[in-house]
Design an enzyme around this catalytic site. Structure first.
Site, PDB file in Angstrom:
ATOM      1  CE  LYS A  63      41.550   7.527  19.087  1.00  0.00           C
ATOM      2  NZ  LYS A  63      40.843   7.495  20.385  1.00  0.00           N
ATOM      3  CE  LYS A  87      32.267  11.589  14.703  1.00  0.00           C
ATOM      4  NZ  LYS A  87      32.178  11.847  16.162  1.00  0.00           N
ATOM      5  CE  LYS A  99      30.833   8.141  20.724  1.00  0.00           C
ATOM      6  NZ  LYS A  99      31.506   9.087  19.890  1.00  0.00           N
TER       7      LYS A  99
HETATM    8  N1  GLU Z   1      34.372  11.258  21.359  1.00  0.00           N
HETATM    9  C1  GLU Z   1      34.883  11.961  20.237  1.00  0.00           C
HETATM   10  C2  GLU Z   1      34.058  11.665  19.008  1.00  0.00           C
HETATM   11  O1  GLU Z   1      32.995  11.138  19.097  1.00  0.00           O
HETATM   12  C3  GLU Z   1      36.352  11.705  20.024  1.00  0.00           C
HETATM   13  C4  GLU Z   1      36.710  10.300  19.745  1.00  0.00           C
HETATM   14  C5  GLU Z   1      38.222  10.064  19.745  1.00  0.00           C
HETATM   15  O2  GLU Z   1      38.972  10.996  19.945  1.00  0.00           O
HETATM   16  O3  GLU Z   1      38.580   8.911  19.554  1.00  0.00           O
HETATM   17  O4  GLU Z   1      34.403  12.019  17.920  1.00  0.00           O
END
Ligand code: GLU
Length: 413
Positions: A63, A87, A99
């Site tokens: 994710k 995270k 990512k």
């Molecule tokens: N781009 C955001 C982050 O880096 C959200 C990622 C997401 O919602 O999957 O946390």
């Protein structure tokens, strides 16, 4: 940036019992995907480089966001994907980390070109993503419109007539009409501000009347300011890719937002005086919030920083050496993997709603979100007190321990 993470993790785990084999595994991503894909722009073919790095999926499907930025590279998304793993673990959500993005300066393209490029990228990504496999989301310079195009393109390729719930749950951060979730747009900024409030309560630090400065006035920057101003705080300097402005009496954030919505930049805003980046980071204030990109506070500017707290709304804005200087100067830091985890938390709620064909109310999501963000902060804060360590060290240890429990199950033979 990768070496920054390795140093942070080495420091965080120096007194803990995190398995060294786990750390070895996590030091490299599972899959690094680079795709060069052609798109016809104004009648001529251009080749774009897109990336997706899938770091780890012990806790669930990969994710993380997709960014459109000239600095995007395999190294950059590699580091960012690793932070996503931590995270998600920190927020106790069943996702791994990934990512990606395209190396592109979006200012050079019209909206219809961006749509074509987005659709081309989706085609290229198609075999690697899926609602139980890898779920992309918005990030720097990407938004709900881009997620809607991706969802639509993904659905076209899959040959489905209708946009089924299974299709909707491949991407998060979509617009509400396309199966997006309430609170997703404001989530990262809202989380940043709520965490500042929780930190202030734990530290008997009255936020009313406190001055803060923000680097980056996009989605995350604005929503952070909106809530902080409602706490009686004052935004006295702000910057974006075009430069920085300062106002001792404070900016009206709503007027600034209207201006930025129209002009796409703070450049030319009629209030405040123009300053440069060096002066910005020297401003005497209470809280600094970097909301832009990585490596903004380094050993070159860390010693002139004059505040009580830095909150990493961006990913990796403080480098390892700078952090040692800030710690010696007794400047507290709320780390990225804790501070900006609100975005992926609401992405999880969106994914759950899509999977179950449910539509949760705004109030229900906001209440659930606020409660979880505060609970996560308190859990990490208490761990940092118990272990006599920084919030960054406590965040890494919590996340790594969670991953370790899954690692041991996987590799018990
Ligand atoms: N781009 C955001 C982050 O880096 C959200 C990622 C997401 O919602 O999957 O946390």
């Amino acid at each position: 940036m990768l070496s920054n993470i390795q140093k942070q993790i080495k420091k965080a785990t120096r007194n803990s019992n995190i398995n060294s084999n786990l750390l070895k595994v996590l030091s490299k991503p599972e899959n690094e995907i680079k795709i060069n894909f052609p798109v016809k722009i104004n009648g001529s073919m251009e080749i774009f480089s897109g990336y997706r790095v899938q770091h780890n999926n012990y806790l669930g499907p990969f994710k993380g966001g997709l960014r459109y930025h000239p600095s995007v590279s395999l190294d950059e998304v590699n580091a960012l994907s690793q932070w996503m793993t931590y995270k998600c673990a920190l927020q106790d959500i069943p996702f791994g980390g990934a990512k990606g993005g395209i190396k592109i300066d979006t200012n050079n393209y019209k909206e219809q070109d961006i749509e074509k490029i987005t659709r081309g990228f989706t085609k290229a990504l198609y075999p690697y993503i899926g609602s139980n496999k890898d779920i992309p989301a918005p990030d720097v310079n990407t938004n709900s419109k881009i997620m809607d195009w991706m969802t639509d393109e993904y659905n076209n390729i899959s040959g489905n007539f209708n946009l089924t719930s299974n299709m909707r749950s491949v991407f998060t951060g979509k617009s509400i009409d396309f199966g997006g979730s309430y609170v997703r747009e404001e989530a990262t900024g809202r989380g940043v501000a709520l965490i500042i409030r929780e930190w202030s309560l734990k530290n008997n630090y009255n936020l009313k009347g406190k001055n803060y400065i923000v680097q980056g006035f996009g989605n995350v920057g604005y929503y952070t300011c909106e809530l902080l101003n409602s706490y009686g705080m004052n935004l006295i300097a702000v910057g974006d890719h075009s430069g920085y402005i300062q106002s001792n009496e404070g900016f009206n954030i709503f007027n600034l937002k209207d201006y930025v919505d129209k002009n796409k930049t703070i450049n030319g805003y009629k209030h405040g005086k123009k300053i440069n980046k060096e002066t910005f980071f020297k401003i005497d204030c209470d809280i600094i919030i970097p909301c832009a990109i990585e490596l903004q506070i380094t050993k070159d500017n860390a010693s002139s920083i004059n505040c009580d707290l830095i909150v990493e709304a961006a990913n990796g804005p403080i480098d390892y050496d700078a952090e040692q200087i800030l710690e010696n100067n007794n400047i507290k830091i709320i780390p990225d993997i804790l501070a900006n985890s609100g975005g992926v938390l609401v992405s999880y709620y969106e994914w759950l709603q899509n999977k179950r064909d449910e539509y949760w109310s705004e109030k229900y999501i906001r209440d659930r979100f606020d409660e979880k963000i505060c609970e996560t902060f308190i859990k990490i804060y208490n761990l940092s007190i118990k272990n006599k360590c920084s919030l960054r060290d406590a965040s890494y240890n919590y996340a790594l321990e969670k991953l370790q429990n899954n690692f041991i199950r996987k590799f018990s033979f």
